[in-house]
Design a protein around this motif. Structure first.
Motif, PDB file in Angstrom:
ATOM      1  N   GLY A 183      55.686  32.885  40.567  1.00  0.00           N
ATOM      2  CA  GLY A 183      54.220  31.551  40.212  1.00  0.00           C
ATOM      3  C   GLY A 183      53.649  31.766  40.841  1.00  0.00           C
ATOM      4  O   GLY A 183      52.159  30.618  41.098  1.00  0.00           O
ATOM      5  N   ASP A 184      53.966  31.589  42.528  1.00  0.00           N
ATOM      6  CA  ASP A 184      52.819  31.414  43.408  1.00  0.00           C
ATOM      7  C   ASP A 184      51.669  32.515  43.907  1.00  0.00           C
ATOM      8  O   ASP A 184      51.890  33.508  43.381  1.00  0.00           O
ATOM      9  N   GLU A 185      50.758  31.735  44.048  1.00  0.00           N
ATOM     10  CA  GLU A 185      49.380  32.812  44.030  1.00  0.00           C
ATOM     11  C   GLU A 185      49.127  33.491  45.807  1.00  0.00           C
ATOM     12  O   GLU A 185      49.873  32.422  46.517  1.00  0.00           O
ATOM     13  N   VAL A 186      49.186  35.114  45.339  1.00  0.00           N
ATOM     14  CA  VAL A 186      48.844  35.830  46.747  1.00  0.00           C
ATOM     15  C   VAL A 186      47.172  36.034  46.565  1.00  0.00           C
ATOM     16  O   VAL A 186      46.491  36.328  45.585  1.00  0.00           O
ATOM     17  N   ILE A 187      46.514  36.069  48.349  1.00  0.00           N
ATOM     18  CA  ILE A 187      45.145  35.990  48.594  1.00  0.00           C
ATOM     19  C   ILE A 187      45.202  37.623  48.303  1.00  0.00           C
ATOM     20  O   ILE A 187      46.401  37.923  49.839  1.00  0.00           O
ATOM     21  N   GLY A 188      44.343  38.512  48.156  1.00  0.00           N
ATOM     22  CA  GLY A 188      44.142  39.768  48.642  1.00  0.00           C
ATOM     23  C   GLY A 188      43.712  39.573  50.504  1.00  0.00           C
ATOM     24  O   GLY A 188      43.241  38.640  50.812  1.00  0.00           O
ATOM     25  N   ALA A 189      44.034  40.887  50.624  1.00  0.00           N
ATOM     26  CA  ALA A 189      43.911  41.442  52.132  1.00  0.00           C
ATOM     27  C   ALA A 189      44.921  40.500  53.431  1.00  0.00           C
ATOM     28  O   ALA A 189      44.989  40.279  54.285  1.00  0.00           O
ATOM     29  N   THR A 190      46.079  39.355  52.545  1.00  0.00           N
ATOM     30  CA  THR A 190      46.991  39.472  53.127  1.00  0.00           C
ATOM     31  C   THR A 190      48.391  39.637  53.851  1.00  0.00           C
ATOM     32  O   THR A 190      48.007  40.557  52.943  1.00  0.00           O
ATOM     33  N   ILE A 191      49.310  39.346  54.260  1.00  0.00           N
ATOM     34  CA  ILE A 191      50.119  41.158  55.061  1.00  0.00           C
ATOM     35  C   ILE A 191      51.168  39.786  54.123  1.00  0.00           C
ATOM     36  O   ILE A 191      52.138  39.497  54.580  1.00  0.00           O
ATOM     37  N   ASN A 192      52.062  40.962  53.301  1.00  0.00           N
ATOM     38  CA  ASN A 192      52.875  40.663  52.576  1.00  0.00           C
ATOM     39  C   ASN A 192      54.245  40.882  53.858  1.00  0.00           C
ATOM     40  O   ASN A 192      54.670  42.054  54.398  1.00  0.00           O
TER      41      ASN A 192
ATOM     42  N   VAL B  37      39.457  40.562  41.032  1.00  0.00           N
ATOM     43  CA  VAL B  37      39.452  41.564  41.815  1.00  0.00           C
ATOM     44  C   VAL B  37      38.070  41.204  41.498  1.00  0.00           C
ATOM     45  O   VAL B  37      36.436  41.006  41.457  1.00  0.00           O
ATOM     46  N   GLY B  38      37.690  42.768  42.895  1.00  0.00           N
ATOM     47  CA  GLY B  38      36.442  43.465  43.373  1.00  0.00           C
ATOM     48  C   GLY B  38      35.174  41.524  44.058  1.00  0.00           C
ATOM     49  O   GLY B  38      35.859  40.788  44.799  1.00  0.00           O
ATOM     50  N   LYS B  39      34.050  41.233  43.631  1.00  0.00           N
ATOM     51  CA  LYS B  39      33.573  39.874  43.708  1.00  0.00           C
ATOM     52  C   LYS B  39      34.250  38.424  43.629  1.00  0.00           C
ATOM     53  O   LYS B  39      33.472  38.330  43.702  1.00  0.00           O
ATOM     54  N   ASP B  40      35.173  38.714  43.099  1.00  0.00           N
ATOM     55  CA  ASP B  40      35.529  37.448  42.425  1.00  0.00           C
ATOM     56  C   ASP B  40      36.664  36.919  42.956  1.00  0.00           C
ATOM     57  O   ASP B  40      37.074  35.976  43.370  1.00  0.00           O
ATOM     58  N   THR B  41      36.912  38.414  43.845  1.00  0.00           N
ATOM     59  CA  THR B  41      38.655  37.626  45.268  1.00  0.00           C
ATOM     60  C   THR B  41      38.054  37.083  46.291  1.00  0.00           C
ATOM     61  O   THR B  41      36.750  36.468  46.538  1.00  0.00           O
ATOM     62  N   PHE B  42      39.130  36.096  46.668  1.00  0.00           N
ATOM     63  CA  PHE B  42      38.896  35.173  47.315  1.00  0.00           C
ATOM     64  C   PHE B  42      38.138  35.265  48.730  1.00  0.00           C
ATOM     65  O   PHE B  42      37.140  35.428  49.452  1.00  0.00           O
TER      66      PHE B  42
END
Length: 756
Positions: free
Chosen positions: A288-297, A309-314
């Motif tokens: 349920g939690d949000e994650v941000i693209g380019a962060t590291i698991n 996706v694309g230009k809409d990402t954080f």
């Protein structure tokens, strides 16, 4: 209003701008076009940001206007990687030109030394002069031909730029070589080659330094994942990240980057979000939690449903925001722009006057050079009349430098906004950099800004005839129709206690006072004293208890049934972890603090006292926040507002600087000048420190750029500056400004209490 909604914004990549005068000319041409609302040309970033009315002017028209001024608009869409490669190619090309020119200039220098210091033209005077011409020619016409081409383009379009000055200076110097065979002129052909070499060296270092100034964006671009593992038809398939679509299920193993923004649907992990927030500690994430693209698991395997996706990402939005900020201007730059716009024509006039002065008053000026020769080895008081005039005129042409003025502000702004992005502070407008350092008072919203924004029920105080369960059930039934955090806390508590939430009718939110609805046969009111007073419900029996609860920093909500008081439900919203420390450090930085809240005065004062806030404005209706901001502006001057909710948006706009907590609503973020990606208040300190540090660099840069020209040009007029030294100093001035801007990276903008 309709016109404002129709406005569009376009960014043009402009090639062939060689100095600040070029940027100023393009900007002026765009600004004077009908339909263009605002145009800003960033010389350092080589981009024009244009806000325009598409009903009056088109993208094609804007392109034509730029090209009509003599510059090229680079139209082709480039990927982020291609843009980085292009920057590297520019640096490599500038380096190649510099090395070729030095390869020819070093022999010139070695050959000139005996002639300059011993008066020996080896092996003969004729061979020496021919050698100077032969070595200088390829430097000027091959390696440095772009300088003459851009100078020609500028002149043909009725303007003058830095290249015009260099072209005239080197051209005049070179002509003395062939002319020395026919007239008693000193031969400056070799000097012309050296001037061009120093010019090309300055261009190379400047190009490299400008690349470093925009380094933060490049770093952000490099952070993104290149591939993603997605579930397609029941199987895990690795695809380029560009092919990920909204709704795709991504499988992310420990150590891998999150490909794009999404929501965890399976598994739990700790995510390193330092690229987005600057926070080094991993954040625990679960379903349920949000994650941000380019962060590291960092730990467990998780499955994430792609939501953007694309230009809409954080990450893309951050890059866009930083680029927009770099395309804006700081108010202090206006004076530099006015100077730059008339700089080159003024220098050309000064150069002509200099030539005339040396012809009209040679004896007076020779007295100056005779005196200076005792201290400056390059000053020769024995030069002929024409030679002395040419010497001084060339020095004036090559010493004048509008580049340093043009680079002073945008390079510092580029570094500052980039640093902000790296630390979770997104500056949307360059103007905020200057305004933020002038702020006297910082105003905070309470809920979700100073507090967590996740309140919980702490006390149930039923009146006679009501039980705790009945009180909670009535309030929860009404609040089920509300979206207010306090109402959600009551509903959540009722659900935890397994109470039935009844159906309601006639629900109404009464702005700033509370809510009401029909529950069964009864009209139920939940809210403030003001609401109860309007309904003629007597609250005097619980006044003392209300006071006690409010002094404990709890929000006490009254519940009325028909015309009877049913009791009190107290809700507390815990303070954010760093609120006390952040506000204490803001006060140490010399800032006044204030809080505006719709909560009652006792609760507001209790919270303000706990965190150390100076001024409290309580019981303010949402539409009254703007008025309160205006009052604070009248009382204290420049005011910044920190908020996170929809009802904060007008106040954020009214404040001199609006600061939105990034965990808040999109409307609040869109209304702000600065967005804090992290939800805590430490980023406010970072924003203030960054603003002050960046503005210091801007002022230092402008000072050195102005003082350099103020001192150097008169010295050149008097014939006390050798053209080679003049060109070396000119190149150094631009380099020093850009280098000084990059030194901003060494400034610590983190709060003291976070330092280890």
């Amino acid at each position: 209003m309709e016109q404002a909604q129709q406005l569009e914004r376009s960014t043009l990549k402009i090639a062939d701008m060689t100095c600040a005068s070029c940027a100023q000319r393009v900007e002026s041409a765009l600004d004077n076009t009908e339909g263009v609302i605002d145009a800003t040309v960033n010389f350092a970033a080589e981009k024009a940001t244009v806000e325009f009315n598409p009903a009056q002017v088109s993208d094609y028209d804007l392109k034509q206007i730029v090209e009509d001024t003599g510059y090229e608009v680079v139209e082709e869409e480039k990927t982020e990687v291609e843009e980085q490669d292009e920057d590297q190619q520019k640096i490599a090309k500038a380096r190649s030109k510099m090395l070729w020119s030095w390869g020819l200039t070093i022999p010139i220098i070695l050959w000139m030394i005996p002639e300059m210091f011993l008066g020996i033209a080896w092996p003969t005077e004729t061979v020496y002069h021919l050698g100077m011409i032969a070595l200088a020619t390829p430097i000027l016409l091959l390696v440095g031909r772009k300088t003459y081409y851009t100078a020609y383009k500028a002149i043909s379009h009725g303007s003058a730029n830095m290249d015009v000055l260099i072209a005239m200076g080197t051209g005049a110097a070179f002509i003395t070589g062939p002319a020395s065979f026919f007239t008693p002129l000193a031969d400056y052909a070799g000097v012309a080659g050296m001037i061009m070499t120093f010019h090309l060296t300055g261009r190379y270092i400047e190009t490299k330094a400008k690349g470093r100034a925009s380094q933060a964006i490049k770093k952000l671009l490099e952070l993104g994942a290149k591939t993603a593992t997605v579930v397609r038809e029941g199987e895990e398939v690795e695809v380029p990240v560009d092919e990920v679509q909204v709704g795709d299920i991504m499988v992310i193993k420990p150590g891998e980057k999150v490909p794009t923004d999404g929501e965890i649907i399976e598994g739990e992990s700790a995510i390193d979000e330092s690229m987005a927030t600057g926070e080094s500690m991993p954040v625990k994430k679960t379903v349920g939690d949000e994650v941000i693209g380019a962060t590291i698991n960092q730990r467990g395997l998780i499955k994430v449903k792609a939501t953007k996706v694309g230009k809409d990402t954080f990450l893309s939005q951050v890059i866009k925001m930083v680029e927009e900020a770099q395309g804006t201007k700081v108010p202090i730059q206006e004076f530099a722009d006015r100077v730059t716009s008339i700089f080159v024509p003024t220098v050309l006039i000064i150069a002509a006057v200099t030539f005339g002065l040396w012809l009209l008053f040679p004896e007076t000026l020779r007295e100056v050079t005779t005196w200076a020769a005792a201290y400056l080895p390059w000053v020769n008081p024995n030069l002929g009349l024409i030679t002395g005039a040419i010497f001084a005129t060339i020095a004036v042409l090559v010493i004048a430098c509008p580049c340093a003025l043009g680079l002073a502000t945008p390079t510092a702004l580029m570094v500052g906004t980039g640093m902000g992005a790296e630390n979770g502070v997104l500056i949307r407008k360059g103007e905020a950099i200057q305004t933020l350092k002038e702020v006297h008072t910082i105003v905070f919203d309470k809920t979700g800004t100073i507090t967590e924004g996740h309140p919980a029920v702490t006390d149930l105080v039923p009146s006679e005839g009501f039980s705790e369960a009945e009180l909670l059930q009535l309030a929860a039934s009404v609040e089920a129709g509300s979206e207010h955090p306090l109402g959600e806390a009551i509903v959540r508590r009722a659900q935890e206690d397994d109470l039935t939430i009844d159906d309601i009718s006639g629900f109404e939110a009464i702005t700033g006072k509370g809510v009401q609805a029909q529950v069964g046969d009864s009209q139920v009111f939940v809210g403030s004293r003001r609401l109860m007073d309007e309904q003629d419900i007597d609250v005097s029996p619980v006044e003392d208890r209300m006071k006690t609860l409010e002094e404990e920093a709890k929000t006490a909500m009254l519940i009325g049934v028909d015309n009877q008081l049913a009791g009190i439900i107290a809700v507390a919203d815990p303070l954010k972890e760093d609120s006390k420390q952040a506000i204490a450090e803001l006060r140490d930085l010399g800032l006044e603090t204030a809080m505006i809240t719709g909560d009652n005065e006792r609760t507001a004062k209790a919270i303000a006292q706990e965190v150390g806030i100076d001024h409290v404005v309580a019981e303010v209706l949402p539409d009254g926040k703007v008025d309160e901001i205006m009052k604070l502006q009248d009382e204290f001057g420049t005011v910044a507002m920190v908020g996170d909710g929809i009802n904060d948006a007008p106040a954020l706009t009214q404040a001199n600087v609006g600061i939105a907590i990034g965990t808040g609503t999109d409307i609040a973020i869109e209304s702000s000048d600065v967005t804090l990606v992290r939800g805590n208040l430490s980023s406010v300190i970072t924003a203030i420190k960054l603003s002050r540090a960046t503005f210091r660099k801007i002022k230092q840069n402008l000072f050195w750029a102005f003082i350099y020209n103020t001192i150097a040009i008169p010295v050149a007029i008097l014939g006390l500056l050798h053209p080679i030294i003049a060109e070396a100093a000119m190149a150094t001035s631009s380099i020093s400004v850009v280098t000084n801007a990059n030194l901003l990276r060494r400034v610590d903008v983190q709060p003291r209490y976070l330092e280890k």
